[in-house]
Design a protein around this motif. Structure first.
Motif, PDB file in Angstrom:
ATOM      1  N   ALA A   1      67.733  34.181  16.669  1.00 50.05           N
ATOM      2  CA  ALA A   1      67.624  34.918  16.632  1.00 50.05           C
ATOM      3  C   ALA A   1      66.580  35.453  16.198  1.00 50.05           C
ATOM      4  N   ALA A   2      66.602  37.326  16.139  1.00 54.95           N
ATOM      5  CA  ALA A   2      65.364  38.182  16.296  1.00 54.95           C
ATOM      6  C   ALA A   2      64.380  38.041  14.808  1.00 54.95           C
ATOM      7  N   SER A   3      64.798  38.090  13.362  1.00 52.96           N
ATOM      8  CA  SER A   3      64.436  37.989  12.497  1.00 52.96           C
ATOM      9  C   SER A   3      63.142  36.436  12.167  1.00 52.96           C
ATOM     10  N   PRO A   4      61.745  37.494  11.997  1.00 49.48           N
ATOM     11  CA  PRO A   4      60.649  36.498  11.676  1.00 49.48           C
ATOM     12  C   PRO A   4      60.551  36.345  10.043  1.00 49.48           C
ATOM     13  N   CYS A   5      60.479  34.814  10.370  1.00 47.33           N
ATOM     14  CA  CYS A   5      60.181  34.429   9.400  1.00 47.33           C
ATOM     15  C   CYS A   5      59.783  34.490   7.728  1.00 47.33           C
ATOM     16  N   ALA A   6      59.057  35.080   6.721  1.00 46.35           N
ATOM     17  CA  ALA A   6      58.594  35.359   5.787  1.00 46.35           C
ATOM     18  C   ALA A   6      56.503  35.557   5.530  1.00 46.35           C
ATOM     19  N   ALA A   7      56.268  34.704   6.492  1.00 49.77           N
ATOM     20  CA  ALA A   7      54.530  34.718   7.367  1.00 49.77           C
ATOM     21  C   ALA A   7      54.723  35.488   7.992  1.00 49.77           C
TER      22      ALA A   7
ATOM     23  N   LEU B   1      52.686  39.236   7.756  1.00 49.38           N
ATOM     24  CA  LEU B   1      51.805  39.779   8.517  1.00 49.38           C
ATOM     25  C   LEU B   1      52.060  40.760   9.866  1.00 49.38           C
ATOM     26  N   ARG B   2      52.954  41.023   9.825  1.00 45.30           N
ATOM     27  CA  ARG B   2      53.347  41.907  10.664  1.00 45.30           C
ATOM     28  C   ARG B   2      53.356  41.731  11.884  1.00 45.30           C
ATOM     29  N   ARG B   3      53.938  40.497  12.310  1.00 46.92           N
ATOM     30  CA  ARG B   3      53.717  39.755  13.429  1.00 46.92           C
ATOM     31  C   ARG B   3      54.905  38.920  14.517  1.00 46.92           C
ATOM     32  N   ARG B   4      54.709  38.877  15.488  1.00 41.74           N
ATOM     33  CA  ARG B   4      55.576  38.109  16.239  1.00 41.74           C
ATOM     34  C   ARG B   4      56.104  37.138  15.608  1.00 41.74           C
ATOM     35  N   CYS B   5      57.638  36.853  15.129  1.00 40.11           N
ATOM     36  CA  CYS B   5      57.285  35.215  15.038  1.00 40.11           C
ATOM     37  C   CYS B   5      57.846  34.626  16.538  1.00 40.11           C
ATOM     38  N   ALA B   6      56.672  33.511  16.616  1.00 41.79           N
ATOM     39  CA  ALA B   6      57.198  32.908  17.790  1.00 41.79           C
ATOM     40  C   ALA B   6      58.033  31.733  17.632  1.00 41.79           C
ATOM     41  N   GLN B   7      58.468  31.143  18.742  1.00 32.80           N
ATOM     42  CA  GLN B   7      59.384  30.098  18.878  1.00 32.80           C
ATOM     43  C   GLN B   7      59.199  28.807  17.693  1.00 32.80           C
ATOM     44  N   ASP B   8      57.737  28.798  18.043  1.00 40.76           N
ATOM     45  CA  ASP B   8      57.212  27.631  17.771  1.00 40.76           C
ATOM     46  C   ASP B   8      56.252  27.532  16.031  1.00 40.76           C
ATOM     47  N   CYS B   9      56.100  28.348  15.466  1.00 40.43           N
ATOM     48  CA  CYS B   9      55.780  29.569  14.605  1.00 40.43           C
ATOM     49  C   CYS B   9      55.124  28.180  13.637  1.00 40.43           C
ATOM     50  N   VAL B  10      54.354  27.681  13.518  1.00 40.99           N
ATOM     51  CA  VAL B  10      53.975  26.821  12.420  1.00 40.99           C
ATOM     52  C   VAL B  10      54.751  26.787  10.847  1.00 40.99           C
TER      53      VAL B  10
ATOM     54  N   ASP C   1      63.889  34.869   2.975  1.00 36.10           N
ATOM     55  CA  ASP C   1      65.002  35.312   2.454  1.00 36.10           C
ATOM     56  C   ASP C   1      63.599  34.802   0.486  1.00 36.10           C
ATOM     57  N   GLU C   2      63.249  34.301   1.222  1.00 37.10           N
ATOM     58  CA  GLU C   2      61.681  33.707   0.093  1.00 37.10           C
ATOM     59  C   GLU C   2      60.568  34.620   0.043  1.00 37.10           C
ATOM     60  N   PRO C   3      60.133  35.508   0.604  1.00 36.37           N
ATOM     61  CA  PRO C   3      58.649  35.921   0.605  1.00 36.37           C
ATOM     62  C   PRO C   3      57.769  36.158  -0.160  1.00 36.37           C
ATOM     63  N   GLN C   4      58.189  36.045  -1.895  1.00 33.04           N
ATOM     64  CA  GLN C   4      57.356  35.874  -2.621  1.00 33.04           C
ATOM     65  C   GLN C   4      55.911  34.439  -2.336  1.00 33.04           C
ATOM     66  N   LYS C   5      56.849  33.199  -1.881  1.00 35.53           N
ATOM     67  CA  LYS C   5      56.047  31.840  -1.913  1.00 35.53           C
ATOM     68  C   LYS C   5      55.875  31.969  -0.593  1.00 35.53           C
ATOM     69  N   PHE C   6      55.561  32.838   0.485  1.00 32.30           N
ATOM     70  CA  PHE C   6      54.903  33.049   1.379  1.00 32.30           C
ATOM     71  C   PHE C   6      53.235  34.002   0.431  1.00 32.30           C
ATOM     72  N   ALA C   7      53.296  34.575   0.149  1.00 36.55           N
ATOM     73  CA  ALA C   7      53.068  36.236  -0.667  1.00 36.55           C
ATOM     74  C   ALA C   7      51.785  35.505  -1.305  1.00 36.55           C
ATOM     75  N   ASN C   8      52.047  34.383  -2.541  1.00 34.92           N
ATOM     76  CA  ASN C   8      51.088  33.807  -2.981  1.00 34.92           C
ATOM     77  C   ASN C   8      50.189  33.094  -2.506  1.00 34.92           C
ATOM     78  N   VAL C   9      50.349  32.271  -1.516  1.00 33.12           N
ATOM     79  CA  VAL C   9      50.468  31.452  -0.151  1.00 33.12           C
ATOM     80  C   VAL C   9      49.001  32.183   0.317  1.00 33.12           C
TER      81      VAL C   9
END
Lengths: 121, 121
Positions: free
Chosen positions: A10-16, A20-29, A37-45
Motif C-alpha cells: 500500500a502507498a499510505s505512509p506510517c504515522a512517522a 516527517l513528510r517523507r516516503r515510507c520505505a518498504q523497510d521503514c524502521v 491511524d495513531e498519529p499522536q503516538k509518534f507525535a509525542n515520541v
C-alpha cells in the motif's frame, strides 16, 4: 505488540513518515510500530526524543526487542508530555513512596502478630 | 540542585556547548545544569533526547522548575543508556512487582492478626 503501520504494497505512509513528510520505505524502521491511524503516538515520541534519535535507538536493537523498546519509549514520551518537569520519574518517586508506606505498615502488622502470639502460648 | 556550569566572565564553555562545539552564551540554558567537569551527564542526555529537544523542553519551563526537569531528564537518559530496551520503564515494572508482593504479604499478615485475635477474645 507488533503492529502493522503500513499495508504490504500500500502507498499510505506510517504515522512517522507522514509527520516527517517523507516516503515510507518498504523497510521503514517505524512502520511496524507506528500505524497511520495513531498519529499522536509518534507525535509525542518525536517531540520528546526526536525521530532521528529513536531511529538510531531502534536500529541498534535486534528486531525482536524493538516492539518492547517502542512501548517503553512511547510510555516515557507520553509521561513527559503530561508532566514536563518530572516525566515518568514522577511515577518512580510515587511508587517508591508507596513501597515505603507498605513496608512500614507490614512491619507494624508483623509486630502485632508477634505481640498477639505471646498471649496464646 | 542548581550548579554553575560556567564561571562568571570565564571563557570555558559548559559541557553542552563543549560537546556541541558552540560558543557558550552568558544566558546559555544548559550552563547552570551541565558543568564542564561532568561531560558524560550531557552526553547521555544528548544521545537519548537530543540537545535541541532538551533546549525546547527547558525553555518552556519557568527557571525554578528547570533544575528538577534536568534531574529527571538525566535520570531517564542514563536509564536508557544502561537498558536500551526498557529504559526507566524497567524500574517502574520492578517497583510495581515489589508493590504487588508487599500487598500480598500485608494481606496475609493482616489475616493472621484477625485469626490470632479470635483466640484472645
Amino acid at each position: 505488540m507488533k503492529e502493522s503501520g503500513r499495508k504490504q504494497g500500500a502507498a499510505s505512509p506510517c504515522a512517522a513518515c507522514k509527520l516527517l513528510r517523507r516516503r515510507c520505505a518498504q523497510d521503514c524502521v517505524f512502520a511496524p510500530y507506528f500505524p497511520a491511524d495513531e498519529p499522536q503516538k509518534f507525535a509525542n515520541v518525536h517531540k520528546v526524543f526526536g525521530a532521528s534519535n529513536v531511529n538510531k535507538m531502534l536500529q541498534e536493537l535486534p528486531v525482536h526487542q524493538r516492539g518492547d523498546a517502542v512501548s517503553s519509549i512511547v510510555y516515557e514520551a507520553n509521561a513527559r508530555v503530561r508532566d514536563p518537569v518530572y516525566g515518568c520519574v514522577g511515577a518512580i518517586s510515587s511508587l517508591q513512596q508507596q513501597i515505603d508506606a507498605l513496608q512500614t505498615q507490614l512491619a507494624l502488622t508483623q509486630a502485632e502478630v508477634v505481640h498477639l502470639r505471646q498471649f496464646i502460648k
